[in-house]
Design a protein around this motif. Sequence first.
Motif, PDB file in Angstrom:
ATOM      1  N   ALA A  17       3.605   4.223  13.788  1.00  0.00           N
ATOM      2  CA  ALA A  17       3.657   5.379  13.729  1.00  0.00           C
ATOM      3  C   ALA A  17       2.348   5.752  12.552  1.00  0.00           C
ATOM      4  O   ALA A  17       1.352   6.174  12.325  1.00  0.00           O
ATOM      5  N   LYS A  18       2.450   4.813  11.488  1.00  0.00           N
ATOM      6  CA  LYS A  18       1.950   4.601  10.466  1.00  0.00           C
ATOM      7  C   LYS A  18       0.344   3.858  10.481  1.00  0.00           C
ATOM      8  O   LYS A  18      -0.632   5.081  10.314  1.00  0.00           O
ATOM      9  N   TYR A  19      -0.163   3.742  11.328  1.00  0.00           N
ATOM     10  CA  TYR A  19      -1.254   3.612  12.219  1.00  0.00           C
ATOM     11  C   TYR A  19      -1.696   3.763  13.865  1.00  0.00           C
ATOM     12  O   TYR A  19      -2.429   4.501  13.927  1.00  0.00           O
ATOM     13  N   ASP A  20      -0.984   4.142  14.627  1.00  0.00           N
ATOM     14  CA  ASP A  20      -1.289   5.129  15.515  1.00  0.00           C
ATOM     15  C   ASP A  20      -1.042   6.446  15.539  1.00  0.00           C
ATOM     16  O   ASP A  20      -1.309   7.083  16.258  1.00  0.00           O
ATOM     17  N   GLU A  21      -0.528   6.954  15.155  1.00  0.00           N
ATOM     18  CA  GLU A  21      -0.205   8.913  14.337  1.00  0.00           C
ATOM     19  C   GLU A  21      -1.969   9.141  13.555  1.00  0.00           C
ATOM     20  O   GLU A  21      -1.612   9.992  12.638  1.00  0.00           O
ATOM     21  N   ARG A  22      -2.735   7.961  13.281  1.00  0.00           N
ATOM     22  CA  ARG A  22      -3.229   8.340  12.213  1.00  0.00           C
ATOM     23  C   ARG A  22      -3.976   9.706  12.532  1.00  0.00           C
ATOM     24  O   ARG A  22      -5.320  10.543  11.912  1.00  0.00           O
ATOM     25  N   LYS A  23      -4.883   9.841  14.214  1.00  0.00           N
ATOM     26  CA  LYS A  23      -5.531  11.087  14.614  1.00  0.00           C
ATOM     27  C   LYS A  23      -4.963  12.015  14.489  1.00  0.00           C
ATOM     28  O   LYS A  23      -5.739  13.348  13.997  1.00  0.00           O
ATOM     29  N   LYS A  24      -3.398  11.810  15.262  1.00  0.00           N
ATOM     30  CA  LYS A  24      -2.555  12.924  14.615  1.00  0.00           C
ATOM     31  C   LYS A  24      -2.201  13.855  13.530  1.00  0.00           C
ATOM     32  O   LYS A  24      -2.823  14.676  13.428  1.00  0.00           O
ATOM     33  N   LYS A  25      -2.097  12.517  12.745  1.00  0.00           N
ATOM     34  CA  LYS A  25      -2.185  13.139  10.999  1.00  0.00           C
ATOM     35  C   LYS A  25      -2.727  13.491  10.275  1.00  0.00           C
ATOM     36  O   LYS A  25      -3.244  14.601   9.663  1.00  0.00           O
ATOM     37  N   PHE A  26      -4.474  12.917  10.528  1.00  0.00           N
ATOM     38  CA  PHE A  26      -5.228  12.921   9.993  1.00  0.00           C
ATOM     39  C   PHE A  26      -6.601  14.151  11.147  1.00  0.00           C
ATOM     40  O   PHE A  26      -7.826  13.992  10.082  1.00  0.00           O
ATOM     41  N   GLY A  27      -6.748  13.653  11.543  1.00  0.00           N
ATOM     42  CA  GLY A  27      -7.925  14.113  13.032  1.00  0.00           C
ATOM     43  C   GLY A  27      -9.222  12.879  12.994  1.00  0.00           C
ATOM     44  O   GLY A  27      -9.675  12.816  14.109  1.00  0.00           O
ATOM     45  N   THR A  28      -8.815  11.478  12.260  1.00  0.00           N
ATOM     46  CA  THR A  28      -9.552  10.344  12.651  1.00  0.00           C
ATOM     47  C   THR A  28      -8.640   9.173  12.972  1.00  0.00           C
ATOM     48  O   THR A  28      -7.738   9.857  12.216  1.00  0.00           O
ATOM     49  N   ASP A  29      -9.314   8.268  13.579  1.00  0.00           N
ATOM     50  CA  ASP A  29      -8.774   7.338  13.284  1.00  0.00           C
ATOM     51  C   ASP A  29      -9.320   6.233  12.177  1.00  0.00           C
ATOM     52  O   ASP A  29      -8.728   5.065  11.305  1.00  0.00           O
ATOM     53  N   ASP A  30     -10.515   6.398  11.803  1.00  0.00           N
ATOM     54  CA  ASP A  30     -11.342   6.118  10.736  1.00  0.00           C
ATOM     55  C   ASP A  30     -10.563   6.247   9.162  1.00  0.00           C
ATOM     56  O   ASP A  30     -10.958   6.661   8.049  1.00  0.00           O
ATOM     57  N   VAL A  31      -9.682   6.166   8.825  1.00  0.00           N
ATOM     58  CA  VAL A  31      -9.231   5.876   7.429  1.00  0.00           C
ATOM     59  C   VAL A  31      -7.947   4.489   7.515  1.00  0.00           C
ATOM     60  O   VAL A  31      -7.343   4.273   8.610  1.00  0.00           O
ATOM     61  N   ILE A  32      -7.921   4.388   6.330  1.00  0.00           N
ATOM     62  CA  ILE A  32      -6.933   2.882   5.512  1.00  0.00           C
ATOM     63  C   ILE A  32      -5.296   4.147   5.577  1.00  0.00           C
ATOM     64  O   ILE A  32      -5.791   4.938   4.853  1.00  0.00           O
ATOM     65  N   PRO A  33      -4.357   3.466   6.415  1.00  0.00           N
ATOM     66  CA  PRO A  33      -2.997   4.578   6.539  1.00  0.00           C
ATOM     67  C   PRO A  33      -2.406   4.030   4.733  1.00  0.00           C
ATOM     68  O   PRO A  33      -1.929   3.071   5.343  1.00  0.00           O
ATOM     69  N   LEU A  34      -2.687   4.547   4.403  1.00  0.00           N
ATOM     70  CA  LEU A  34      -1.555   4.639   2.910  1.00  0.00           C
ATOM     71  C   LEU A  34      -0.480   5.678   2.368  1.00  0.00           C
ATOM     72  O   LEU A  34      -0.803   6.223   2.016  1.00  0.00           O
ATOM     73  N   TRP A  35      -0.300   6.024   3.569  1.00  0.00           N
ATOM     74  CA  TRP A  35       0.681   7.031   4.211  1.00  0.00           C
ATOM     75  C   TRP A  35       2.036   6.917   3.866  1.00  0.00           C
ATOM     76  O   TRP A  35       2.882   6.780   3.007  1.00  0.00           O
ATOM     77  N   ILE A  36       2.711   7.494   5.075  1.00  0.00           N
ATOM     78  CA  ILE A  36       4.346   7.236   5.781  1.00  0.00           C
ATOM     79  C   ILE A  36       5.059   6.062   4.955  1.00  0.00           C
ATOM     80  O   ILE A  36       4.370   4.879   5.047  1.00  0.00           O
ATOM     81  N   ALA A  37       6.373   6.115   4.463  1.00  0.00           N
ATOM     82  CA  ALA A  37       6.995   5.184   3.436  1.00  0.00           C
ATOM     83  C   ALA A  37       7.928   4.348   4.459  1.00  0.00           C
ATOM     84  O   ALA A  37       8.963   3.952   4.383  1.00  0.00           O
ATOM     85  N   ASP A  38       6.567   2.778   4.971  1.00  0.00           N
ATOM     86  CA  ASP A  38       6.712   1.894   5.292  1.00  0.00           C
ATOM     87  C   ASP A  38       6.070   0.695   4.931  1.00  0.00           C
ATOM     88  O   ASP A  38       4.931   0.810   4.985  1.00  0.00           O
ATOM     89  N   MET A  39       6.906  -0.385   4.847  1.00  0.00           N
ATOM     90  CA  MET A  39       5.508  -1.599   4.167  1.00  0.00           C
ATOM     91  C   MET A  39       4.753  -1.824   5.555  1.00  0.00           C
ATOM     92  O   MET A  39       5.008  -2.410   7.108  1.00  0.00           O
ATOM     93  N   ASP A  40       3.482  -3.051   5.213  1.00  0.00           N
ATOM     94  CA  ASP A  40       2.839  -3.875   6.069  1.00  0.00           C
ATOM     95  C   ASP A  40       3.126  -4.940   6.153  1.00  0.00           C
ATOM     96  O   ASP A  40       2.586  -6.065   6.566  1.00  0.00           O
ATOM     97  N   PHE A  41       4.346  -5.231   5.554  1.00  0.00           N
ATOM     98  CA  PHE A  41       4.597  -6.705   5.595  1.00  0.00           C
ATOM     99  C   PHE A  41       5.958  -6.943   6.871  1.00  0.00           C
ATOM    100  O   PHE A  41       6.667  -6.608   7.000  1.00  0.00           O
ATOM    101  N   ARG A  42       6.061  -8.639   6.541  1.00  0.00           N
ATOM    102  CA  ARG A  42       6.316  -8.811   7.603  1.00  0.00           C
ATOM    103  C   ARG A  42       8.160  -9.208   6.838  1.00  0.00           C
ATOM    104  O   ARG A  42       7.816  -8.776   5.779  1.00  0.00           O
ATOM    105  N   THR A  43       9.861  -8.424   7.297  1.00  0.00           N
ATOM    106  CA  THR A  43      11.146  -8.460   6.720  1.00  0.00           C
ATOM    107  C   THR A  43      10.766  -9.675   6.869  1.00  0.00           C
ATOM    108  O   THR A  43      10.530 -11.008   7.336  1.00  0.00           O
ATOM    109  N   CYS A  44      12.280  -9.977   6.029  1.00  0.00           N
ATOM    110  CA  CYS A  44      12.874 -11.431   5.773  1.00  0.00           C
ATOM    111  C   CYS A  44      13.849 -11.910   7.111  1.00  0.00           C
ATOM    112  O   CYS A  44      13.331 -11.875   8.067  1.00  0.00           O
ATOM    113  N   GLN A  45      13.175 -13.755   6.793  1.00  0.00           N
ATOM    114  CA  GLN A  45      13.367 -14.444   8.034  1.00  0.00           C
ATOM    115  C   GLN A  45      14.668 -14.217   8.398  1.00  0.00           C
ATOM    116  O   GLN A  45      15.117 -14.711   9.636  1.00  0.00           O
TER     117      GLN A  45
END
Length: 389
Positions: A17-45
């Motif tokens: 959602a953080k990336y693929d809903e950018r156009k829906k949320k902001f009207g464009t895909d051309d933004v760095i997504p720093l919005w919805i509250a999840d992380m861009d890190f892989r979880t623990c092993q």
Amino acid sequence: MKYDFDKIVDRSNNHSAKYDERKKKFGTDDVIPLWIADMDFRTCQSVIDALTARAQEGIWGYTARPDSYFEAIRGWQKRRNNWDIDPKLMSFSLGVVQTISACVKLFTPEGGSVLIQTPVYSEFYDMTEAWNRKVLENQFIEKDGQWTVDWADFEAKLQQADLFVLCNPHNPLGIVWTPEELRRMAELCMKYHVPMLSDEIHSDLIFHGRHHTPVASLSPEIANYVITGISGTKTFNLAGLQASTVVFPNAHMKAVFDRFWMNMDIHRNNAFSLTAMEAAFTGGEEWLEQLLPYISANFDFVVDYCEKHIPRIRTYAPDATYLMWLDCRALGMSNEELHDFMIQKAKLGLNDGCSFGRSLSGYMRLNAACPRSVLEQAMRQLEAAVNSL
């Protein structure tokens, strides 16, 4: 194991959602997504290994919940927060927001009132108004970037309320409430016979030597007034698996809650959320202890960058969550202008501050749970946009 939080993970092709809903949320895909509250890190092993093994089984039918599931959560709360939970008072829920919604419906009268403290994340409004309840706002007092409770207003509003929903620790302000503050809130709730629902989903994301206090751990008397929502989804970046736990003050409220979900045949984990949560709470501490200093350093980077290069935007390193509150009032923009400026000029996808408090103007929320290089690029874009004004 050494975790690499600097690694860029391409999330653009996994239905994020953080990336693929950018156009829906902001009207464009051309933004760095720093919005919805999840992380861009892989979880623990431990979670990755457990889910991989579960996936390879190839059969994911109706899933029973073993006693070890809630025992893993109990053990985590005991180790991390010195909170010993009675397992007979624990229930499964799809999420803390869903818990809030159900509790508003079940434990307030039709047309009743719910007290919240603003600014706070917008679901507190949404889940109240969805059931035709009135929102009572206890607005925090802001002075020089510090936010504190307006206690006189809190007590006055509490006398009109049927339920108080607390954000503990606080999103978006990053406040870790002290035991004294929590006790004062709880005792006022007891005085006016108002149950408290404590949203503690960010309780593992604590910085600067602070410590989280579960409200229900303060005393048996206070525990009798408190419903607590907890989850590992924010802690371990598992929000897409949809699982949380509710701790009730008594068996009657638990039974009412459980019956509500049973009537919709929602009472089981899915096969993967059950596996992931148990693996996270039994084997995820090493990962978390490496994650926290990385996020804290990200906070420091943003604060330092704004002070040196964008002084018209003020911020601070929060004591909890991975979300930063940006004071953009010195830019002199309306909320609509600030929204457009961040998208069109800075090319950043942030959350509008006015969604956290309807009378607020001039704030934005930034998610700092991403590789440092992403934040560096975001800050350069923000600096250039502000300099172009």
